[in-house]
Design a protein around this motif. Structure first.
Motif, short mmCIF file in Angstrom:
data_model
loop_
_atom_site.label_atom_id
_atom_site.label_comp_id
_atom_site.label_asym_id
_atom_site.label_seq_id
_atom_site.Cartn_x
_atom_site.Cartn_y
_atom_site.Cartn_z
N LYS A 1 0.81 -1.21 0.00
CA LYS A 1 0.00 0.00 0.00
C LYS A 1 0.85 1.27 0.00
N MET A 2 2.14 1.17 0.22
CA MET A 2 2.97 2.35 0.36
C MET A 2 3.74 2.74 -0.91
N HIS A 3 3.47 2.12 -2.05
CA HIS A 3 4.28 2.35 -3.26
C HIS A 3 3.54 3.11 -4.34
N ALA A 4 2.36 3.60 -4.07
CA ALA A 4 1.60 4.38 -5.06
C ALA A 4 1.66 5.86 -4.71
N THR A 5 1.96 6.70 -5.68
CA THR A 5 2.01 8.14 -5.49
C THR A 5 1.62 8.82 -6.81
N CYS A 6 1.62 10.12 -6.82
CA CYS A 6 1.17 10.89 -7.99
C CYS A 6 2.33 11.10 -8.98
N TYR A 7 2.09 10.74 -10.26
CA TYR A 7 3.05 10.95 -11.34
C TYR A 7 2.41 11.85 -12.38
N LEU A 8 3.28 12.49 -13.16
CA LEU A 8 2.78 13.20 -14.34
C LEU A 8 2.31 12.19 -15.36
N VAL A 9 1.20 12.51 -16.00
CA VAL A 9 0.58 11.56 -16.92
C VAL A 9 1.54 11.26 -18.08
N GLY A 10 1.76 9.96 -18.31
CA GLY A 10 2.58 9.51 -19.42
C GLY A 10 4.06 9.58 -19.17
N THR A 11 4.49 9.96 -17.98
CA THR A 11 5.91 10.03 -17.65
C THR A 11 6.16 9.31 -16.34
N GLY A 12 7.42 9.19 -16.04
CA GLY A 12 7.80 8.60 -14.74
C GLY A 12 8.29 9.64 -13.76
N ILE A 13 7.88 10.89 -13.99
CA ILE A 13 8.32 11.99 -13.13
C ILE A 13 7.31 12.16 -12.01
N LEU A 14 7.82 12.32 -10.80
CA LEU A 14 6.95 12.53 -9.65
C LEU A 14 6.32 13.91 -9.72
N ALA A 15 5.05 13.98 -9.41
CA ALA A 15 4.33 15.23 -9.52
C ALA A 15 4.58 16.15 -8.33
N GLU A 16 5.14 15.66 -7.22
CA GLU A 16 5.35 16.45 -6.00
C GLU A 16 6.81 16.37 -5.55
N GLU A 17 7.27 17.47 -5.00
CA GLU A 17 8.65 17.48 -4.49
C GLU A 17 8.81 16.54 -3.30
N GLU A 18 7.82 16.50 -2.45
CA GLU A 18 7.82 15.57 -1.31
C GLU A 18 6.65 14.62 -1.49
N PRO A 19 6.87 13.55 -2.20
CA PRO A 19 5.75 12.65 -2.51
C PRO A 19 5.24 11.94 -1.28
#
Length: 395
Positions: free
Chosen positions: A139-157
């Motif tokens: 449950k701890m491995h899902a976070t917000c990414y930019l759509v279609g990329t592998g870049i994290l959407a938040e500085e502190e995910p």
């Protein structure tokens, strides 16, 4: 600077060695009940002194080997390694402070109960780790990414919920999906048993357990995480870990009571010993005053001699008293004789005067008067002779 440190070390080593030998002489080494070696704190002091002396001897041997050209370490020993035992010297303060002895003894005595508490804590951690594996695995491995990329959407995910009532990605052009390592570099999770135990232990210590709760709320909602983590903190931290303090407090109370009982017993023992010594001293004085049977006869003879001397003294005293009384009587008789003589002389004078008058009045009867005077004188002389004779007889 190094020479000064060595000098100070030698000075303290000499002082500790002298103290150790004086205690051994005073208490005895091992044979007596309260001997030097039978006390654990004295044994610690003894080991520290022996290690210090051994290191000094090895250092001297090493210097002699270097001067002789041999070099190296004698017997393969490293003197610097032995010097590490000098850190034990502050523990010698414990032997002089009874309160520190009570604290350390209580901690040592509490080791077995603390082992039981540790087993209980381990049991709680294992149970909650297994429950966490069943509820929160992956449950701890899902976070917000930019759509279609592998870049994290938040500085502190932070975790998010792919499905369910957890946190959703609200930024435009972002999506919640797997592929993230997880919080704390991937350490805080319930993916396997070891990481689950580590996470549960972190929550029991109450170090950042609210962050873990909030991450799990973001990952799957508010229902199960609250029940799981709140019960874990209440039971595992407030109850189980505080048992450690309870055990330490109980052992400290027991050790303090034992120390107090030992102090009271020591005082009672000293009082009884003082009373026994006083009683023995009084008995010795009483026995010393008694006369031995072998000296009874000599004592009797001395008593007889003392009685005879007393009798002789009494006789002499009585004789002296009798002599004094006799002297007093003689004095009285002599005084009476003198008085009688005076009276006789007065009578003779009266008779002579009467004779003279008789001669003047009647010359005719001169011869008669003379004869009467002569008779009177003779009678007076006879009386005086009788008085003197009586005085001589009385004397």
């Amino acid at each position: 600077m190094e020479v000064e440190e060595e000098t100070v070390e030698y000075a303290f080593l000499i002082i500790f060695t002298i103290e150790t030998f004086l205690k051994i002489i005073a208490y005895g080494l091992v044979m007596h009940q309260n001997s030097y070696v039978r006390n654990g704190w004295n044994m610690l002091d003894f080991v520290i002194v022996i290690v210090g002396l051994f290191s000094v001897v090895l250092e001297v041997i090493t210097k002699e080997g270097d001067v002789g050209g041999q070099g190296g370490k004698p017997g393969g020993f490293d003197v610097k390694a032995l010097r590490a035992f000098r850190v034990l010297r502050p523990l010698r303060l414990v032997s002089g402070v009874p309160s520190l002895q009570v604290v350390l003894n209580s901690i040592i005595k509490a080791m077995v109960p603390l082992l039981h508490i540790a087993l209980l804590v381990l049991f709680v951690i294992i149970i909650y780790a297994i429950i966490g594996l069943e509820l929160f695995i992956g449950k701890m491995h899902a976070t917000c990414y930019l759509v279609g990329t592998g870049i994290l959407a938040e500085e502190e995910p932070v975790p998010c919920a792919i499905s369910g009532h957890g946190r959703q990605c609200t930024i435009n052009g972002t999506v919640c999906r797997d592929g993230w390592n997880g919080p704390n570099g991937g350490i805080t999770n319930f993916d396997n048993f070891l990481f689950a135990m580590l996470t549960v232990f972190q929550c029991i210590t109450m170090e950042g357990w609210t962050d873990v709760l909030y991450w799990m709320n973001d990952a799957m909602g508010f229902e199960l995480p609250w029940v799981y983590f709140v019960s874990l903190v209440i039971f595992g931290s407030f109850f189980v870990l505080n048992l450690v303090l309870g055990v330490l407090s109980g052992e400290f109370s027991k050790e303090r009571e034992k120390a107090k009982a030992r102090g009271d017993f020591q005082k009672l023992r000293e009082k009884q010993q003082l009373e026994e010594d006083l009683k023995g001293y009084l008995d010795w004085i009483t026995q010393a005053e008694d006369i031995d049977p072998e000296n009874d006869e000599e004592g009797d003879e001395e008593g007889v001699k003392r009685n005879q001397s007393a009798v002789v003294g009494d006789v002499v005293a009585e004789a002296i008293v009798g002599a004094v009384v006799a002297a007093a009587i003689v004095g009285a008789v002599v005084a009476a004789a003198i008085v009688g003589g005076v009276v006789a002389a007065a009578i003779v004078s009266v008779v002579v005067v009467a004779a003279i008058v008789s001669v003047v009045v009647a010359a005719a009867i001169v011869s008669v008067v003379v004869a009467a005077a002569i008779v009177s004188v003779v009678v007076a002389a006879a009386i005086v002779s009788v008085v003197v004779a009586a005085a001589i007889i009385v004397a």
